[in-house]
Structure formats: C-alpha cells, structure tokens
Design a protein around this motif. Structure first.
Motif, PDB file in Angstrom:
ATOM      1  N   PRO A  81       7.099  -2.268 -14.763  1.00 24.45           N
ATOM      2  CA  PRO A  81       5.760  -2.712 -14.350  1.00 24.45           C
ATOM      3  C   PRO A  81       5.238  -2.062 -13.069  1.00 24.45           C
ATOM      4  CG  PRO A  81       7.375  -4.374 -13.794  1.00 24.45           C
ATOM      5  CD  PRO A  81       8.118  -3.315 -14.565  1.00 24.45           C
ATOM      6  N   THR A  82       4.977  -0.766 -13.147  1.00 22.67           N
ATOM      7  CA  THR A  82       4.423  -0.048 -12.000  1.00 22.67           C
ATOM      8  C   THR A  82       2.903   0.013 -12.108  1.00 22.67           C
ATOM      9  OG1 THR A  82       4.519   2.088 -13.131  1.00 22.67           O
ATOM     10  CG2 THR A  82       6.485   1.408 -11.907  1.00 22.67           C
ATOM     11  N   ALA A  83       2.256   0.333 -10.996  1.00 26.55           N
ATOM     12  CA  ALA A  83       0.796   0.473 -10.996  1.00 26.55           C
ATOM     13  C   ALA A  83       0.367   1.580 -11.956  1.00 26.55           C
ATOM     14  CB  ALA A  83       0.298   0.769  -9.587  1.00 26.55           C
ATOM     15  N   LYS A  84       1.141   2.650 -12.002  1.00 21.96           N
ATOM     16  CA  LYS A  84       0.817   3.775 -12.882  1.00 21.96           C
ATOM     17  C   LYS A  84       0.889   3.366 -14.347  1.00 21.96           C
ATOM     18  CE  LYS A  84       0.040   8.086 -14.013  1.00 21.96           C
ATOM     19  NZ  LYS A  84      -1.311   8.677 -13.841  1.00 21.96           N
ATOM     20  N   ASN A  85       1.920   2.619 -14.714  1.00 18.13           N
ATOM     21  CA  ASN A  85       2.045   2.187 -16.106  1.00 18.13           C
ATOM     22  C   ASN A  85       0.960   1.189 -16.485  1.00 18.13           C
ATOM     23  OD1 ASN A  85       4.189   3.810 -16.827  1.00 18.13           O
ATOM     24  ND2 ASN A  85       5.753   2.274 -16.376  1.00 18.13           N
ATOM     25  N   GLN A 134      -8.881   1.008  -9.162  1.00 15.84           N
ATOM     26  CA  GLN A 134      -7.976  -0.111  -8.876  1.00 15.84           C
ATOM     27  C   GLN A 134      -6.562   0.384  -8.615  1.00 15.84           C
ATOM     28  OE1 GLN A 134      -8.378  -3.251  -8.383  1.00 15.84           O
ATOM     29  NE2 GLN A 134     -10.392  -3.785  -9.165  1.00 15.84           N
ATOM     30  N   MET A 135      -6.110   1.386  -9.400  1.00 11.00           N
ATOM     31  CA  MET A 135      -4.764   1.917  -9.210  1.00 11.00           C
ATOM     32  C   MET A 135      -4.624   2.561  -7.831  1.00 11.00           C
ATOM     33  SD  MET A 135      -2.645   4.857 -11.316  1.00 11.00           S
ATOM     34  CE  MET A 135      -3.776   6.145 -10.787  1.00 11.00           C
ATOM     35  N   LYS A 136      -5.604   3.389  -7.464  1.00  9.38           N
ATOM     36  CA  LYS A 136      -5.542   4.066  -6.170  1.00  9.38           C
ATOM     37  C   LYS A 136      -5.570   3.061  -5.020  1.00  9.38           C
ATOM     38  CE  LYS A 136      -7.594   8.472  -7.592  1.00  9.38           C
ATOM     39  NZ  LYS A 136      -8.769   9.388  -7.454  1.00  9.38           N
ATOM     40  N   THR A 137      -6.407   2.045  -5.168  1.00 13.93           N
ATOM     41  CA  THR A 137      -6.490   1.016  -4.130  1.00 13.93           C
ATOM     42  C   THR A 137      -5.182   0.248  -4.027  1.00 13.93           C
ATOM     43  OG1 THR A 137      -8.874   0.760  -4.500  1.00 13.93           O
ATOM     44  CG2 THR A 137      -7.742  -1.036  -3.375  1.00 13.93           C
ATOM     45  N   SER A 138      -4.609  -0.092  -5.184  1.00 10.39           N
ATOM     46  CA  SER A 138      -3.349  -0.829  -5.212  1.00 10.39           C
ATOM     47  C   SER A 138      -2.226  -0.033  -4.561  1.00 10.39           C
ATOM     48  CB  SER A 138      -2.979  -1.159  -6.665  1.00 10.39           C
ATOM     49  OG  SER A 138      -1.726  -1.795  -6.744  1.00 10.39           O
ATOM     50  N   GLU A 139      -2.149   1.256  -4.892  1.00 13.79           N
ATOM     51  CA  GLU A 139      -1.097   2.102  -4.337  1.00 13.79           C
ATOM     52  C   GLU A 139      -1.283   2.303  -2.833  1.00 13.79           C
ATOM     53  OE1 GLU A 139      -1.312   5.607  -6.746  1.00 13.79           O
ATOM     54  OE2 GLU A 139       0.116   4.833  -8.222  1.00 13.79           O
ATOM     55  N   ASN A 141      -2.810   0.251  -0.748  1.00 14.47           N
ATOM     56  CA  ASN A 141      -2.512  -1.014  -0.071  1.00 14.47           C
ATOM     57  C   ASN A 141      -1.006  -1.251   0.029  1.00 14.47           C
ATOM     58  OD1 ASN A 141      -5.199  -1.596   0.298  1.00 14.47           O
ATOM     59  ND2 ASN A 141      -5.370  -2.868  -1.535  1.00 14.47           N
ATOM     60  N   LYS A 142      -0.296  -0.877  -1.037  1.00 12.43           N
ATOM     61  CA  LYS A 142       1.156  -1.046  -1.029  1.00 12.43           C
ATOM     62  C   LYS A 142       1.791  -0.165   0.043  1.00 12.43           C
ATOM     63  CE  LYS A 142       5.301  -0.544  -3.884  1.00 12.43           C
ATOM     64  NZ  LYS A 142       5.838  -0.125  -5.208  1.00 12.43           N
ATOM     65  N   ALA A 143       1.325   1.084   0.117  1.00 14.25           N
ATOM     66  CA  ALA A 143       1.858   2.011   1.115  1.00 14.25           C
ATOM     67  C   ALA A 143       1.532   1.526   2.523  1.00 14.25           C
ATOM     68  CB  ALA A 143       1.283   3.407   0.893  1.00 14.25           C
ATOM     69  N   ALA A 144       0.333   1.004   2.699  1.00 16.75           N
ATOM     70  CA  ALA A 144      -0.089   0.530   4.020  1.00 16.75           C
ATOM     71  C   ALA A 144       0.738  -0.668   4.460  1.00 16.75           C
ATOM     72  CB  ALA A 144      -1.564   0.160   3.989  1.00 16.75           C
ATOM     73  N   GLY A 145       1.109  -1.503   3.500  1.00 12.70           N
ATOM     74  CA  GLY A 145       1.888  -2.691   3.825  1.00 12.70           C
ATOM     75  C   GLY A 145       3.265  -2.358   4.351  1.00 12.70           C
ATOM     76  N   GLU A 146       3.706  -1.142   4.061  1.00 10.29           N
ATOM     77  CA  GLU A 146       5.035  -0.724   4.491  1.00 10.29           C
ATOM     78  C   GLU A 146       4.985   0.097   5.781  1.00 10.29           C
ATOM     79  OE1 GLU A 146       6.221   1.495   1.118  1.00 10.29           O
ATOM     80  OE2 GLU A 146       6.564  -0.260  -0.164  1.00 10.29           O
ATOM     81  N   LYS A 147       3.772   0.318   6.298  1.00  7.18           N
ATOM     82  CA  LYS A 147       3.649   1.195   7.462  1.00  7.18           C
ATOM     83  C   LYS A 147       2.847   0.537   8.579  1.00  7.18           C
ATOM     84  CE  LYS A 147       4.182   5.293   4.563  1.00  7.18           C
ATOM     85  NZ  LYS A 147       3.587   6.571   4.092  1.00  7.18           N
ATOM     86  N   SER A 152      -2.928   1.163   7.376  1.00 11.97           N
ATOM     87  CA  SER A 152      -3.794   0.167   6.739  1.00 11.97           C
ATOM     88  C   SER A 152      -5.244   0.630   6.760  1.00 11.97           C
ATOM     89  CB  SER A 152      -3.671  -1.180   7.458  1.00 11.97           C
ATOM     90  OG  SER A 152      -2.367  -1.694   7.331  1.00 11.97           O
ATOM     91  N   LYS A 153      -5.640   1.200   7.877  1.00 14.59           N
ATOM     92  CA  LYS A 153      -7.000   1.722   7.999  1.00 14.59           C
ATOM     93  C   LYS A 153      -7.233   2.851   6.998  1.00 14.59           C
ATOM     94  CE  LYS A 153     -10.175   3.790  11.369  1.00 14.59           C
ATOM     95  NZ  LYS A 153     -10.324   4.255  12.768  1.00 14.59           N
ATOM     96  N   LYS A 154      -6.234   3.719   6.879  1.00 12.45           N
ATOM     97  CA  LYS A 154      -6.333   4.830   5.937  1.00 12.45           C
ATOM     98  C   LYS A 154      -6.402   4.313   4.501  1.00 12.45           C
ATOM     99  CE  LYS A 154      -3.973   9.043   4.421  1.00 12.45           C
ATOM    100  NZ  LYS A 154      -2.766   9.894   4.567  1.00 12.45           N
ATOM    101  N   ALA A 155      -5.638   3.258   4.219  1.00 12.21           N
ATOM    102  CA  ALA A 155      -5.625   2.683   2.875  1.00 12.21           C
ATOM    103  C   ALA A 155      -6.993   2.132   2.509  1.00 12.21           C
ATOM    104  CB  ALA A 155      -4.578   1.578   2.785  1.00 12.21           C
ATOM    105  N   ARG A 156      -7.633   1.466   3.473  1.00 11.68           N
ATOM    106  CA  ARG A 156      -8.970   0.932   3.210  1.00 11.68           C
ATOM    107  C   ARG A 156      -9.953   2.057   2.915  1.00 11.68           C
ATOM    108  NH1 ARG A 156      -7.452  -2.538   7.446  1.00 11.68           N
ATOM    109  NH2 ARG A 156      -8.604  -1.303   8.987  1.00 11.68           N
ATOM    110  N   ALA A 157      -9.815   3.159   3.660  1.00 11.77           N
ATOM    111  CA  ALA A 157     -10.700   4.309   3.448  1.00 11.77           C
ATOM    112  C   ALA A 157     -10.463   4.928   2.074  1.00 11.77           C
ATOM    113  CB  ALA A 157     -10.467   5.353   4.539  1.00 11.77           C
ATOM    114  N   GLU A 158      -9.192   5.026   1.685  1.00 14.94           N
ATOM    115  CA  GLU A 158      -8.866   5.602   0.377  1.00 14.94           C
ATOM    116  C   GLU A 158      -9.374   4.705  -0.749  1.00 14.94           C
ATOM    117  OE1 GLU A 158      -4.671   6.155   0.466  1.00 14.94           O
ATOM    118  OE2 GLU A 158      -4.773   8.027   1.612  1.00 14.94           O
ATOM    119  N   GLY A 159      -9.276   3.398  -0.528  1.00 10.58           N
ATOM    120  CA  GLY A 159      -9.775   2.465  -1.531  1.00 10.58           C
ATOM    121  C   GLY A 159     -11.279   2.584  -1.699  1.00 10.58           C
ATOM    122  N   ALA A 160     -11.981   2.714  -0.573  1.00  7.84           N
ATOM    123  CA  ALA A 160     -13.438   2.863  -0.617  1.00  7.84           C
ATOM    124  C   ALA A 160     -13.826   4.162  -1.311  1.00  7.84           C
ATOM    125  CB  ALA A 160     -14.003   2.836   0.801  1.00  7.84           C
TER     126      ALA A 160
END
Length: 203
Positions: A81-85, A134-139, A141-147, A152-160
């Motif tokens: 159950p990955t975001a990609k799948n 949604q996949m890009k935003t999810s990925e 956000n997941k990466a940001a949560g670990e860093k 986190s700021k970069k993740a929000r920008a990528e999601g937008a």
C-alpha cells in the motif's frame, strides 16, 4: 460524466491518499491466489464477449480488460500500500473507464462522435491529474514529516505546484471539448464560439 460523479471521484481520490485508509499488506501466497483469480475471471468475462459482434463486442472486451487491469492495480495496493500503487490504481480505473467510453463513442458519427471522444478523454484527464496531484502532495508531506521545518515549507510549495499543474491539465481538456463542440457550427457562429471558449479558458 456529470458534476456529481466527478465530485464523488474527487472525494474518493482524497480518501485513497489519506493515511486512514491505508490497506493492510497481504501475504505472498494470498497475493498469488488473488492474481490467479483475476486472470481466471478475465478469461471468463472475455469468453462471454465471443457470442457478440461489432461494437457491442468491442465494448464488452474493453469492459473485461478494464475490470482485469483495475483488479490487478487494486491487488498491488493491498499487497504493497504505497502512494505510487494507490495512484496507479486510480489511473487504471480512469483508463478503464475511458477505454469503455471511447468504444461507446463508436456508436456515434461525425461531430457527435468527436465530441463524445473529447469528453471521455477530458474526464480521464481530470481524474488522472487530480490523482497525480494528490500523490505528489502525499509524498511531499511524508518527506517533510521526516525532516526540518524548511522541508515542510518546500513540501507545501510542491503540493501547490502539483495542484496548479492538475488545474492546467483539466483546463486544457475542457477547452478541447469546447473547441470540438464549436466545429459543428457555421463559420460566423463557429468563430464566435471559439472566441468565447478562448476567453472562458484563458487561451
């Protein structure tokens, strides 16, 4: 496809990528057994198409193949159950629906058929664009949560950015449908129609 159905699809996409609906992984033996069942079901479904002919048969085959592809993609989600799948499962559903809709368009002719094909493609494009965003935003956000906070700021920008790309793809698809509808009009009315479409979709 009406707005209600598109809203349902959009909601489903959001749920698929939410952490709360992550499926439990399955054993390798269970995966293989499920895979064999999918293959057997496709063979049965396809055999039912053999008694048909013409476009009715083509639609039947498209439905059978689409069902198989969706089942395989959903099996991958259950197994891993990955975001990609999960994204691949949504894409498989969109492509299966498009394949069937496209075959059904063959029952039409002329501009009606062209519009039908463009509308079917537009629906596929909208669903796939939303799923990718949604996949890009999810990925992200997941990466940001670990860093760090900077991540986190970069993740929000990528999601937008991902959502903006999805919006652009959907606008282009809708514009293609609008242009096709203009083709059935006479010269003066067609030009007016095209200008209105350009203004509406910012072209």
């Amino acid at each position: 496809m009406n707005k209600l159905n598109l809203t349902v699809i959009a909601t489903a996409i959001g749920l698929v990528f939410s952490a709360g609906v992550m499926a439990q992984s399955m054993s390798k033996d269970a995966y293989k057994a499920a895979e064999d069942r999918i293959t057997a079901e496709y063979a049965t479904d396809k055999a039912k198409c053999d008694s048909l002919s013409g476009n009715t048969k083509d639609i039947c085959i498209a439905e059978a193949k689409g069902k198989e592809n969706v089942a395989k993609a959903e099996l991958e989600v259950r197994y891993e159950p990955t975001a990609k799948n999960r994204y691949n499962a949504l894409v498989a559903k969109a492509e299966a629906d498009y394949a069937v809709a496209n075959e059904k368009c063959d029952d039409k002719a002329g501009n009606d058929k062209d519009i039908c094909v463009k509308e079917a493609k537009a629906v596929e494009t909208r669903v796939k664009a939303d799923a990718e965003a949604q996949m890009k935003t999810s990925e992200a956000n997941k990466a940001a949560g670990e860093k760090s906070a900077e991540a986190s700021k970069k993740a929000r920008a990528e999601g937008a950015e991902a959502r903006q790309e999805a919006t652009t793809e959907k606008v282009d698809a809708n514009y293609a449908v609008a242009k096709e509808k203009c083709d059935s009009l006479a010269s003066g009315a067609k030009e007016t129609c095209l200008n209105e479409a350009k203004a509406k979709f910012g072209k």
